[in-house]
Design a protein around this motif. Sequence first.
Motif, PDB file in Angstrom:
ATOM      1  N   LEU A 141       0.837  -1.207   0.000  1.00  0.00           N
ATOM      2  CA  LEU A 141       0.000   0.000   0.000  1.00  0.00           C
ATOM      3  C   LEU A 141       0.867   1.251   0.000  1.00  0.00           C
ATOM      4  O   LEU A 141       0.552   2.237  -0.677  1.00  0.00           O
ATOM      5  N   ARG A 142       1.940   1.208   0.753  1.00  0.00           N
ATOM      6  CA  ARG A 142       2.848   2.357   0.819  1.00  0.00           C
ATOM      7  C   ARG A 142       3.608   2.553  -0.493  1.00  0.00           C
ATOM      8  O   ARG A 142       3.753   3.672  -0.984  1.00  0.00           O
ATOM      9  N   ASP A 143       4.093   1.447  -1.068  1.00  0.00           N
ATOM     10  CA  ASP A 143       5.017   1.538  -2.191  1.00  0.00           C
ATOM     11  C   ASP A 143       4.337   1.581  -3.554  1.00  0.00           C
ATOM     12  O   ASP A 143       4.993   1.911  -4.552  1.00  0.00           O
ATOM     13  N   PHE A 144       3.051   1.240  -3.618  1.00  0.00           N
ATOM     14  CA  PHE A 144       2.311   1.292  -4.878  1.00  0.00           C
ATOM     15  C   PHE A 144       0.998   2.048  -4.666  1.00  0.00           C
ATOM     16  O   PHE A 144      -0.098   1.478  -4.744  1.00  0.00           O
ATOM     17  N   PRO A 145       1.096   3.346  -4.416  1.00  0.00           N
ATOM     18  CA  PRO A 145      -0.114   4.114  -4.058  1.00  0.00           C
ATOM     19  C   PRO A 145      -1.131   4.223  -5.186  1.00  0.00           C
ATOM     20  O   PRO A 145      -2.291   4.565  -4.929  1.00  0.00           O
ATOM     21  N   ASP A 146      -0.739   3.944  -6.414  1.00  0.00           N
ATOM     22  CA  ASP A 146      -1.672   4.062  -7.535  1.00  0.00           C
ATOM     23  C   ASP A 146      -2.432   2.767  -7.817  1.00  0.00           C
ATOM     24  O   ASP A 146      -3.271   2.724  -8.718  1.00  0.00           O
ATOM     25  N   LEU A 147      -2.138   1.713  -7.071  1.00  0.00           N
ATOM     26  CA  LEU A 147      -2.809   0.432  -7.256  1.00  0.00           C
ATOM     27  C   LEU A 147      -3.800   0.192  -6.126  1.00  0.00           C
ATOM     28  O   LEU A 147      -3.771   0.854  -5.091  1.00  0.00           O
ATOM     29  N   ARG A 148      -4.676  -0.780  -6.339  1.00  0.00           N
ATOM     30  CA  ARG A 148      -5.673  -1.142  -5.326  1.00  0.00           C
ATOM     31  C   ARG A 148      -5.355  -2.543  -4.813  1.00  0.00           C
ATOM     32  O   ARG A 148      -5.121  -3.466  -5.596  1.00  0.00           O
ATOM     33  N   PHE A 149      -5.377  -2.703  -3.488  1.00  0.00           N
ATOM     34  CA  PHE A 149      -5.002  -3.969  -2.866  1.00  0.00           C
ATOM     35  C   PHE A 149      -6.087  -4.459  -1.906  1.00  0.00           C
ATOM     36  O   PHE A 149      -6.593  -3.691  -1.084  1.00  0.00           O
ATOM     37  N   THR A 150      -6.399  -5.730  -2.027  1.00  0.00           N
ATOM     38  CA  THR A 150      -7.319  -6.406  -1.117  1.00  0.00           C
ATOM     39  C   THR A 150      -6.521  -7.424  -0.322  1.00  0.00           C
ATOM     40  O   THR A 150      -5.757  -8.200  -0.886  1.00  0.00           O
ATOM     41  N   ILE A 151      -6.697  -7.419   0.994  1.00  0.00           N
ATOM     42  CA  ILE A 151      -5.957  -8.323   1.864  1.00  0.00           C
ATOM     43  C   ILE A 151      -6.753  -9.606   2.094  1.00  0.00           C
ATOM     44  O   ILE A 151      -7.979  -9.588   2.203  1.00  0.00           O
ATOM     45  N   ASN A 152      -6.043 -10.728   2.160  1.00  0.00           N
ATOM     46  CA  ASN A 152      -6.656 -12.044   2.345  1.00  0.00           C
ATOM     47  C   ASN A 152      -5.743 -12.867   3.249  1.00  0.00           C
ATOM     48  O   ASN A 152      -4.541 -12.691   3.254  1.00  0.00           O
ATOM     49  N   GLY A 153      -6.358 -13.765   4.018  1.00  0.00           N
ATOM     50  CA  GLY A 153      -5.581 -14.683   4.840  1.00  0.00           C
ATOM     51  C   GLY A 153      -5.725 -14.419   6.334  1.00  0.00           C
ATOM     52  O   GLY A 153      -5.313 -13.367   6.819  1.00  0.00           O
ATOM     53  N   GLY A 154      -6.318 -15.374   7.052  1.00  0.00           N
ATOM     54  CA  GLY A 154      -6.380 -15.301   8.507  1.00  0.00           C
ATOM     55  C   GLY A 154      -7.377 -14.320   9.071  1.00  0.00           C
ATOM     56  O   GLY A 154      -7.391 -14.084  10.286  1.00  0.00           O
ATOM     57  N   ILE A 155      -8.229 -13.739   8.252  1.00  0.00           N
ATOM     58  CA  ILE A 155      -9.224 -12.760   8.719  1.00  0.00           C
ATOM     59  C   ILE A 155     -10.579 -13.438   8.722  1.00  0.00           C
ATOM     60  O   ILE A 155     -11.051 -13.915   7.685  1.00  0.00           O
ATOM     61  N   ASN A 156     -11.225 -13.474   9.889  1.00  0.00           N
ATOM     62  CA  ASN A 156     -12.419 -14.318  10.044  1.00  0.00           C
ATOM     63  C   ASN A 156     -13.652 -13.602  10.573  1.00  0.00           C
ATOM     64  O   ASN A 156     -14.735 -14.181  10.560  1.00  0.00           O
ATOM     65  N   THR A 157     -13.523 -12.382  11.082  1.00  0.00           N
ATOM     66  CA  THR A 157     -14.665 -11.699  11.686  1.00  0.00           C
ATOM     67  C   THR A 157     -14.799 -10.298  11.103  1.00  0.00           C
ATOM     68  O   THR A 157     -13.845  -9.739  10.551  1.00  0.00           O
ATOM     69  N   VAL A 158     -15.989  -9.710  11.276  1.00  0.00           N
ATOM     70  CA  VAL A 158     -16.181  -8.347  10.780  1.00  0.00           C
ATOM     71  C   VAL A 158     -15.332  -7.367  11.566  1.00  0.00           C
ATOM     72  O   VAL A 158     -14.906  -6.334  11.023  1.00  0.00           O
ATOM     73  N   ASP A 159     -15.064  -7.644  12.845  1.00  0.00           N
ATOM     74  CA  ASP A 159     -14.159  -6.788  13.606  1.00  0.00           C
ATOM     75  C   ASP A 159     -12.784  -6.743  12.957  1.00  0.00           C
ATOM     76  O   ASP A 159     -12.170  -5.675  12.832  1.00  0.00           O
ATOM     77  N   GLU A 160     -12.292  -7.911  12.548  1.00  0.00           N
ATOM     78  CA  GLU A 160     -10.976  -7.965  11.915  1.00  0.00           C
ATOM     79  C   GLU A 160     -11.005  -7.314  10.535  1.00  0.00           C
ATOM     80  O   GLU A 160     -10.021  -6.687  10.118  1.00  0.00           O
ATOM     81  N   VAL A 161     -12.115  -7.468   9.821  1.00  0.00           N
ATOM     82  CA  VAL A 161     -12.261  -6.792   8.529  1.00  0.00           C
ATOM     83  C   VAL A 161     -12.170  -5.285   8.716  1.00  0.00           C
ATOM     84  O   VAL A 161     -11.422  -4.592   8.011  1.00  0.00           O
TER      85      VAL A 161
END
Length: 444
Positions: free
Chosen positions: A272-292
Amino acid sequence: MKLATSSYSYSSVTPIHSVFLHKNRRKLSFNIFQGTSSSTTASNSTSTSSSTQTHQLLSTPAAMVSSLRTHRHAHYPPPWFSVAPMMEWTDNHYRTLARLISKNAWLYTEMLAAETIVYQKDNLDRFLEYSPEQHPIVLQIGGNNLENLAKATELAEPYKYDEINFNCGCPSPRVAGHGCFGARLMLDPKFVAEAMSVIAAHTDAPVSVKCRIGVDDHDSYNELCDFIYKVSSQSPTRHFIIHSRKALLNGISPAENRSIPPLKYEYFYGLLRDFPDLRFTINGGINTVDEVNAARRAGAHGVMVGRAAFQKPWHTLGHVDTAIYGAPSSGVTRRQILEKFQVYGDSAVGKYGRKPTVRDVARPLLGLFHSEPGNGVWKRKADAAFLHCTTMKSFFEETLVAIPDHVLDSPIGEPSSGGEDPFANIHTLLPPAYESREQELLYA
């Protein structure tokens, strides 16, 4: 009373009152959708007027394509939350259930090999058809042959998916083995850039890549950045879904690949820091809306959830619209969801000869009562019913007597809160900033 499955759309907003008998569920076990609570009575009275409307299922390719075409540029909620593409899990049956629970979650298909689409070009509905209600929906394609990727994308284009995603993350030996695709493609960013250019040339939809943070010993942050830089600079790709574990291609199973390699969320936030012109979605180990929400507060453009959305659909997807998108609670109950799903299911069972079976269609429902009273009995009854039931109606008649009325008729409660924020200090852990070796990368 006969259930007229062919004349109703499972997606109608209110329950389909006229096809269910007005009897107590405990006296007539087949009448599982007629509850005893005041909320159920109110919703039933509301549904009477809607039952006079005609909601014809889109059963022909021409009708479906015409309807889907209007959705390509429709306004959808931002992809803050998406359900991961999961082989043999996120099929049409699961996506139907998911959309009944959440109106805003972005849904992904299972990965479809480009060769499957090409070789099944005379049977495409079986693999690519979906109802308009499933928008926003993303098609994930896998492959390593540019010609087949082009043909597959072209064949899928009339179905008007909202995005085409290319699989560069699956570690399954069937997919990532020698000469195959999936995570192994991260070792060949030049080919991935070519593949993305070919895919983009054959669709009007945006394109994206789903990948890992590395493969085997190629797991440094700079190597990940090299991959992102080359693919994004040499193709139209502007969206990357990053599974924050590396893939180990030898010696461990796909399930172990989801737990043994350590999560490195700092790599994702470095991107996110190094490619500010791109869009990134995170995946892996996230299981609840709180964590989202925690991941989004830390800066993630979007969050993708996998197994939790399948194994606990009510408790995961049920909170997405309110806790993530800020929508008012719909007040929908599991009884109402199952009521609509029965209409869909009975239109789907046996659609392609012996397939799908009741077991196939009902499989996504098995987590719907996770941790609720009667869940164990419900699953045992389901296992028995799968042996002989030939309709979703008969399956529900036989199994839902195990679930108390108050469970069927209660709307989703408040999401559980608390727990550690895995992203609280993430910005103190970021790797050193990436400095691209531009000329070397472009001509490698």
